[in-house]
Every structure is written in structure tokens, then in C-alpha cells.
Design a protein around this motif. Structure first.
Motif, short mmCIF file in Angstrom:
data_model
loop_
_atom_site.label_atom_id
_atom_site.label_comp_id
_atom_site.label_asym_id
_atom_site.label_seq_id
_atom_site.Cartn_x
_atom_site.Cartn_y
_atom_site.Cartn_z
N GLU A 64 -4.98 -3.81 -7.61
CA GLU A 64 -6.19 -2.98 -7.46
C GLU A 64 -5.99 -1.63 -8.14
O GLU A 64 -6.89 -1.13 -8.81
N ARG B 286 0.80 -1.23 0.00
CA ARG B 286 0.00 0.00 0.00
C ARG B 286 0.83 1.29 0.00
O ARG B 286 0.60 2.19 -0.79
N PRO C 235 -2.54 -4.39 -3.50
CA PRO C 235 -2.74 -2.97 -3.81
C PRO C 235 -2.25 -2.56 -5.20
O PRO C 235 -2.85 -1.68 -5.83
#
Ligand code: URA
Ligand code: SF4
Length: 207
Positions: free
Chosen positions: A123, A5, A120
């Protein structure tokens, strides 16, 4: 494992993601690998294909799906009639996980923790490309995007849906191209035809 992230830029599209990825320390897989392997293909594609992780050849070249599994995938896409311009390819995990045996590097399937750590990036790619359909190639991509109990062998070749922040979106599960190469020689032609048939569902969807 902190997860990816904090290394994922909040904006800037696929090129910003690609430039930021080499700095990722979201899990320990960056250590033994040669380099991060991000994605290839059209960042404005209508379809995103998600594999497992780079293999030995991809790790050396820094490009996904350029080794034996990638060549087989390209043949299957050609056979299915999928236009290369409609496709963006990436992996659920961006670093090669392997076990060193002498001077050979043996592929190791990523663990759920690696998929979670790396998610992440995927995504952010899916948000940036915003494809009409996502093709899940094999169990690792399926676990990452559809949950740990999803079985590609049972649900392959049929359009399903996945949850996104923008609502439910179509997803096409199929097997990983390397499963065709790993299978018994006498079943290889049939396994290849089955993969190409699944990808023909994608071709039809894009028509
Ligand atoms: N297998 C994958 O899942 N991805 C690649 O990039 C190469 C082989
Ligand atoms: Fe980061 Fe993914 Fe590489 Fe782990 S595998 S270091 S989360 S890019």
C-alpha cells in the motif's frame, strides 16, 4: 503476527521504504529467508506490476523477478511492447516462503495471513509511486489487492478497477508468469502468447 504496519515509514518515498524493509518482523517469514526482496524499476513509473513473493533466486540476490519467472515476464513485456522505464515491479509478500527438502527449497504459496501482514508495504509503495495502472500477476496479488474471491483466470486481460484512498483506479489482472512455466510443455507457447496479449492491453493503456 503483528503485521508490517509499525515498520513502514510514514514518508520518504520508495527509497525510504526500501531502507526500512529489512527490519520488518511483521510475520514469521523473515526468519528462514535470506533477506527481504523489495522492488525494482522506476519509482516514478506509470505502471506497477505486482507478483506473489520472491522465489529462490530472488531470495539469494535480493532483487525481484531475476529468476526463471522474471526472465519470462521480461520476454512477455518485450513482446507486448511495454517500455521498461514505465514499469515498477514488486511483490505482494516480500520474503520467500519455502519448505526445505534436503538441500532444495520448495516454493510454498503464501497464506492469506502473510498477504495481510505484508500489505502495508505494498500500500505504501502504491501511494508513493502513484501509478496510472496496476498489473496484478496471479492469484496472490489479486487476493491482496482485489479481495479473496477475485479469479484472475476468469477476468484476465480486461481492465478493471480497484478502490484506493484517492478513488477508483484502473487495474489489469493477468496470470503469474510462473504459471506459464509450470503448465504442460505443449501448452507453453500458447500460455506465453496469452500473457503477452494481456500485457499488450497495458502497453495500449500507456500509449
Ligand atoms: N515470482 C514472483 O512473484 N516474484 C518474484 O520476484 C519472482 C518470482
Ligand atoms: Fe514483513 Fe512482509 Fe517479510 Fe512478513 S513477509 S516479515 S510482513 S516484509
Amino acid at each position: 503476527r503483528p503485521g508490517a504496519r509499525q515498520w513502514v515509514p510514514p514518508a520518504g518515498g520508495v527509497e525510504a521504504l526500501r531502507s526500512a524493509a529489512p527490519a520488518c518482523r511483521g510475520c514469521e517469514l523473515h526468519g528462514p529467508a535470506t533477506q527481504v526482496v523489495f522492488s525494482a524499476g522506476n519509482p516514478a513509473a506509470r505502471a506497477v506490476l505486482v507478483g506473489e513473493q520472491p522465489g529462490d533466486v530472488e531470495d539469494r540476490q535480493g532483487i525481484p523477478f531475476v529468476g526463471p519467472a522474471g526472465r519470462l515476464l521480461q520476454r512477455a513485456l518485450d513482446e507486448a511492447g511495454v517500455d521498461r522505464a514505465d514499469v515498477y515491479v514488486t511483490n505482494a509478500v516480500k520474503h520467500f516462503r519455502f519448505e526445505q527438502r534436503g538441500n532444495r527449497r520448495i516454493h510454498q504459496t503464501p497464506e492469506l495471513a502473510h498477504m495481510t501482514a505484508c500489505r502495508p508495504w505494498l500500500e505504501a509503495e502504491l501511494a508513493a509511486v502513484d501509478p496510472e495502472v496496476v498489473v496484478v500477476l496471479g492469484a496472490t496479488a489479486a487476493k491482496t489487492l482485489l479481495g479473496p474471491s477475485f479469479r484472475v483466470t476468469r477476468e484476465r486481460g480486461v481492465l478493471a478497477e480497484r478502490d484506493t484512498v484517492a478513488g477508483r483506479r484502473p487495474v489489469l489482472p493477468t496470470v503469474h508468469p510462473s504459471s506459464v512455466l509450470r503448465g504442460p510443455e505443449e501448452q507453453r507457447e500458447e500460455a506465453f502468447a496469452a500473457l503477452a496479449a494481456d500485457l499488450a492491453v497495458l502497453a495500449h493503456h500507456l500509449r
